[in-house]
Design a protein around this motif. Structure first.
Motif, PDB file in Angstrom:
ATOM      1  N   PHE A  99       0.588  -1.217   0.328  1.00 12.72           N
ATOM      2  CA  PHE A  99      -0.032   0.042  -0.667  1.00 12.72           C
ATOM      3  C   PHE A  99       0.906   1.629   0.442  1.00 12.72           C
ATOM      4  N   PRO A 100       0.723   1.951  -1.348  1.00 11.01           N
ATOM      5  CA  PRO A 100       1.475   3.577  -1.152  1.00 11.01           C
ATOM      6  C   PRO A 100       1.457   4.084   0.936  1.00 11.01           C
ATOM      7  N   VAL A 101       2.495   4.829   0.615  1.00 12.11           N
ATOM      8  CA  VAL A 101       2.062   5.684   1.776  1.00 12.11           C
ATOM      9  C   VAL A 101       3.190   6.819   1.742  1.00 12.11           C
ATOM     10  N   GLY A 102       3.783   7.432   1.086  1.00 17.11           N
ATOM     11  CA  GLY A 102       4.246   8.513   0.387  1.00 17.11           C
ATOM     12  C   GLY A 102       5.379   8.389  -0.623  1.00 17.11           C
ATOM     13  N   VAL A 103       6.279   9.298  -1.062  1.00 20.29           N
ATOM     14  CA  VAL A 103       7.347   9.500  -1.633  1.00 20.29           C
ATOM     15  C   VAL A 103       8.321   9.975  -1.433  1.00 20.29           C
ATOM     16  N   THR A 104       9.346   9.608  -1.569  1.00 16.81           N
ATOM     17  CA  THR A 104      11.117  10.630  -1.350  1.00 16.81           C
ATOM     18  C   THR A 104      11.088  11.754  -2.309  1.00 16.81           C
ATOM     19  N   GLU A 105      12.144  12.802  -1.663  1.00 22.63           N
ATOM     20  CA  GLU A 105      12.509  14.018  -2.263  1.00 22.63           C
ATOM     21  C   GLU A 105      13.486  13.149  -4.175  1.00 22.63           C
ATOM     22  N   ASN A 106      13.251  12.314  -4.431  1.00 22.29           N
ATOM     23  CA  ASN A 106      13.920  11.105  -5.341  1.00 22.29           C
ATOM     24  C   ASN A 106      13.447  10.933  -6.435  1.00 22.29           C
ATOM     25  N   ASP A 107      11.321  11.115  -5.879  1.00 17.47           N
ATOM     26  CA  ASP A 107      10.612  10.335  -6.571  1.00 17.47           C
ATOM     27  C   ASP A 107       9.885   8.648  -6.178  1.00 17.47           C
ATOM     28  N   SER A 108      10.950   8.191  -5.392  1.00 16.01           N
ATOM     29  CA  SER A 108      11.009   6.651  -5.052  1.00 16.01           C
ATOM     30  C   SER A 108       9.426   7.376  -4.508  1.00 16.01           C
ATOM     31  N   VAL A 109       9.206   5.956  -4.242  1.00 15.63           N
ATOM     32  CA  VAL A 109       7.442   5.502  -4.015  1.00 15.63           C
ATOM     33  C   VAL A 109       7.557   4.701  -2.825  1.00 15.63           C
ATOM     34  N   LEU A 110       7.026   4.970  -1.239  1.00 16.62           N
ATOM     35  CA  LEU A 110       7.704   4.608   0.074  1.00 16.62           C
ATOM     36  C   LEU A 110       6.353   3.309  -0.119  1.00 16.62           C
ATOM     37  N   ALA A 111       6.202   2.615   0.351  1.00 13.45           N
ATOM     38  CA  ALA A 111       4.523   1.408   0.042  1.00 13.45           C
ATOM     39  C   ALA A 111       5.161   1.168   1.339  1.00 13.45           C
ATOM     40  N   VAL A 112       4.253   0.208   1.929  1.00 12.95           N
ATOM     41  CA  VAL A 112       4.379  -0.499   3.498  1.00 12.95           C
ATOM     42  C   VAL A 112       3.296  -2.358   3.107  1.00 12.95           C
ATOM     43  N   GLY A 113       4.410  -2.627   3.206  1.00 13.63           N
ATOM     44  CA  GLY A 113       3.980  -4.427   3.074  1.00 13.63           C
ATOM     45  C   GLY A 113       3.166  -4.879   4.584  1.00 13.63           C
ATOM     46  N   GLU A 114       2.361  -6.323   4.132  1.00 12.44           N
ATOM     47  CA  GLU A 114       1.557  -6.597   4.962  1.00 12.44           C
ATOM     48  C   GLU A 114       2.092  -7.373   6.537  1.00 12.44           C
ATOM     49  N   GLU A 115       3.016  -7.158   6.677  1.00 14.84           N
ATOM     50  CA  GLU A 115       3.936  -7.527   8.049  1.00 14.84           C
ATOM     51  C   GLU A 115       4.182  -6.207   8.328  1.00 14.84           C
ATOM     52  N   GLY A 116       4.050  -5.208   8.020  1.00 17.69           N
ATOM     53  CA  GLY A 116       4.558  -3.774   8.400  1.00 17.69           C
ATOM     54  C   GLY A 116       5.691  -3.193   8.003  1.00 17.69           C
ATOM     55  N   GLN A 117       6.287  -3.709   7.011  1.00 25.10           N
ATOM     56  CA  GLN A 117       7.494  -3.555   7.120  1.00 25.10           C
ATOM     57  C   GLN A 117       7.744  -2.628   5.483  1.00 25.10           C
ATOM     58  N   LEU A 118       8.492  -1.492   5.997  1.00 26.12           N
ATOM     59  CA  LEU A 118       8.711  -0.372   4.851  1.00 26.12           C
ATOM     60  C   LEU A 118       9.780  -0.447   3.646  1.00 26.12           C
ATOM     61  N   LEU A 119       9.073  -0.265   2.733  1.00 27.24           N
ATOM     62  CA  LEU A 119      10.090  -0.117   1.063  1.00 27.24           C
ATOM     63  C   LEU A 119       9.705   0.810   0.211  1.00 27.24           C
ATOM     64  N   SER A 120      10.732   0.947  -0.226  1.00 25.79           N
ATOM     65  CA  SER A 120      11.021   1.695  -1.675  1.00 25.79           C
ATOM     66  C   SER A 120      11.112   1.741  -2.800  1.00 25.79           C
ATOM     67  N   PHE A 121      10.280   2.230  -4.140  1.00 28.40           N
ATOM     68  CA  PHE A 121      10.804   1.461  -5.646  1.00 28.40           C
ATOM     69  C   PHE A 121      10.732   2.894  -5.428  1.00 28.40           C
ATOM     70  N   GLY A 122      11.372   2.853  -6.569  1.00 26.42           N
ATOM     71  CA  GLY A 122      12.273   4.294  -7.860  1.00 26.42           C
ATOM     72  C   GLY A 122      12.785   3.514  -9.195  1.00 26.42           C
TER      73      GLY A 122
END
Length: 308
Positions: A99-122
């Motif tokens: 589930f998307p929760v935000g973005v970083t300054e370099n336009d990567s997306v922050l997302a949360v996984g089902e176990e509560g872990q925080l991921l990013s992709f860009g």
């Protein structure tokens, strides 16, 4: 109060912070936008918990990071609205809900996984930022290096002389992997897949067979499986000039590992000058680099490597 908490307080977080009402509204809006693309976003509990605690916060780096550059970010799922298709593809590839929760300054997306872990992709790839919401936020602020999410393969060789023959060695290695993977909760297997591939031309598969593991102690399964493998090889010139591989890739009900996410195999015949050389490997998909499965796979790999 620990230093862990003080770091998050730099951006306005406090223990017990709760902006659930605003967070849920934002989540529902991004879910509606996703729906317009034909994407179904599940607002699972871990995502709701993260946004209820961190929604509306942002970070502007004021100092260098400890291991990598400190990254600025904004916690607002609607900021990720232009990356929903890509997020959906990543979720499918990792085989975990995001589930998307935000973005970083370099336009990567922050997302949360089902176990509560925080991921990013860009553009720089996909990354595991932290095992929990607070840990992930702290790591971004402090510039602690994330873990890259990409498929990896760990391979090592076994001495064929210790097994007596490459067939016996491959079956022994496969049965050992069945035990180790089950013991560490990665997955249970009740069969191995035998594949015989020609080393000539384009490397065509000349034989493939699923061999069931008899019920009972794994030690008693060795002889019948060896016999089945040898029968297939005898029908194909004893496997001469071929790669022979036994793969343990069939998850059972013991664990919730997605099919094909983690796979063990043992092979021989692939080295022309050393046809009896036995190589074993554990392939770990990108989705197994995050969440509880990552810890179990690391422990299983350590156990498997004791075979060498």
């Amino acid at each position: 109060m620990t230093q862990h908490h003080r770091v998050a307080e730099r951006i306005g977080w406090t223990a017990g912070r709760n902006v659930e009402q605003d967070a849920v509204r934002a989540a529902l809006r991004i879910a509606a936008i996703a729906g317009s693309y034909g994407i179904s976003l599940s607002f699972f509990p871990a995502a709701r918990s993260f946004l209820s605690e961190f929604y509306g916060l942002d970070h502007q780096p004021m100092e260098p990071g400890r291991e990598v550059a400190s990254i600025g970010f904004t916690i607002d799922p609607e900021k990720a609205r232009f990356q929903l298709v890509r997020l959906n593809r990543l979720s499918a590839g990792l085989r975990i809900a995001l589930f998307p929760v935000g973005v970083t300054e370099n336009d990567s997306v922050l997302a949360v996984g089902e176990e509560g872990q925080l991921l990013s992709f860009g553009l720089g790839g996909s990354w595991h930022v932290g095992d929990s919401a607070l840990e992930g936020i702290e790591n971004l602020i402090c510039g602690l290096a994330p873990r890259r999410l990409r498929e990896s393969e760990h391979a090592w060789h076994l001495k064929s002389t210790a097994a007596g023959s490459p067939v016996v060695g491959a079956v022994q290695a496969a049965l050992t992997a069945v035990y180790v993977l089950h013991h560490h909760g990665v997955y249970s297997a009740r069969s191995v897949c035998l594949t015989v591939t020609s080393l000539r031309g384009i490397g065509a598969v000349i034989a493939q067979r699923s061999i069931g593991i008899p019920h009972g102690p794994l030690g008693e399964a060795l002889s019948p499986i060896v016999r089945d493998v040898e029968e297939v090889l005898a029908a194909n010139a004893d496997g001469a000039g071929c790669e022979v591989k036994l793969a343990v890739e069939v998850p059972g009900v013991h664990a919730e590992t997605a099919a094909g996410l983690v796979g063990f195999s043992a092979r021989f015949g692939h080295v022309a000058m050393q046809a009896d050389d036995l190589e074993v490997s554990l392939r770990v998909g990108a989705g197994a680099q995050t969440g509880g499965i990552h810890v179990r796979v690391v422990d299983a790999l350590r156990g498997l490597q004791q075979m060498s």
